[in-house]
Design an enzyme around this catalytic site. Structure first.
Site, PDB file in Angstrom:
ATOM      1  CE1 TYR A  51      -3.072  -3.005   0.340  1.00  0.00           C
ATOM      2  CE2 TYR A  51      -3.529  -2.363   2.607  1.00  0.00           C
ATOM      3  CZ  TYR A  51      -3.744  -3.203   1.532  1.00  0.00           C
ATOM      4  OH  TYR A  51      -4.640  -4.242   1.659  1.00  0.00           O
ATOM      5  CB  ILE A 229     -10.850  -4.110   7.099  1.00  0.00           C
ATOM      6  CG1 ILE A 229     -10.700  -5.205   6.019  1.00  0.00           C
ATOM      7  CG2 ILE A 229     -10.375  -4.628   8.446  1.00  0.00           C
ATOM      8  CD1 ILE A 229      -9.262  -5.564   5.718  1.00  0.00           C
TER       9      ILE A 229
END
Length: 274
Positions: A51, A229
């Site tokens: 990420y 999430i």
């Protein structure tokens, strides 16, 4: 299930049922978003090396002023870092970027069966767990044969399998495999990029309950026993995703949502992605 409830893991630890994910959160915004989310009440942060924002994850946690033990932090080993020694180096690099001395959950991000390194990588994660540097270990995007091979060759069952899961991709068979093995299913892309928001089933439930389609879908994840999430970079979105404790779906609602399963992935096929 209240969103801040915790789900027991098969290693004696637990994780929050609801957290927030950092996929596609821009690196310059990550510290702010993490600090904001923790201030609203989230206690699970889901990150990953790929990420590109682990620095912001750690900085946001420090800005929040919360004790480290109050926040559950996940990160993941990327595909090109698979292999025993490579995975250990990747873990060290993740800790260095985040400024943390341990993580609560470390995952193999994808099985990458063509590489045939996920068992070797899993042995590295077992070592990290045994050393106390990763409190719990698990996998992401693993199908039943991948899970069974890990268990057969190492004897260690993952604590978590984080998979793409939303109303259009409900993965009932894989969820059942996880349940049978004692693995918590954690849903990524839980809103399916919003593709079910306009579905008449979701809209009708949302209208009856006075909730948004996103809230209905997130509540569905909790009620089928998953950890979830969702991602948001807006304070209002973070707050909305957290406001799930004062309503519940009926058995009829759950049955209606079950009819929406269409096998529609938004991400790659784990059997082919490398």
């Amino acid at each position: 299930m209240p969103p801040l409830a915790r789900l027991p893991l098969n290693d004696g630890h637990s994780l929050p049922a609801l957290g927030f994910g950092l996929w596609q959160v821009p690196a310059p915004d990550t510290a702010r978003v993490v600090d904001q989310a923790l201030g609203l009440g989230y206690r699970l942060i889901d990150g990953a090396a790929i990420y590109g924002n682990e620095e912001g994850l750690g900085e946001g946690l420090r800005r929040s002023g919360l004790p480290r033990d109050d926040v559950f932090v996940t990160t993941k080993c990327w595909n090109t870092d698979q292999g025993h020694d490579a995975a250990l180096r990747a873990f060290d690099a993740s800790l260095a970027r985040s400024g943390l001395d341990r993580v609560d959950l470390y995952l193999i991000h994808w099985p990458c069966p063509q590489r045939d390194l996920f068992v070797e990588t899993w042995r590295a994660l077992i070592r990290l767990r045994d050393e106390g540097r990763a409190t719990s270990i698990g996998v992401s995007n693993f199908h039943a044969p991948h899970l069974e091979r890990l268990v057969d060759e190492t004897g260690v069952i993952p604590a978590v399998n984080q998979i793409e899961l939303h109303p259009r991709l409900q993965q009932a068979a894989l969820r059942e495999t996880n349940r049978r093995l004692g693995i918590v299913t954690q849903s990524w892309s839980p809103l399916g990029q919003g593709r079910s928001f306009d579905d008449p089933v979701i809209r009708a439930i949302a209208a009856r309950l006075g909730r948004s389609p996103a809230q209905v879908i997130l509540r569905w994840h909790l009620q089928i026993g998953c950890s979830v999430i969702p991602r948001s970079t807006r304070r209002d979105g973070l707050a909305e995703n957290l406001a799930l404790s004062d309503f519940a779906l009926t058995a009829g609602d759950l049955a209606a949502i079950a009819t929406l399963d269409a096998g529609g992935r938004t991400g790659p096929d784990p059997d082919r992605f490398a």
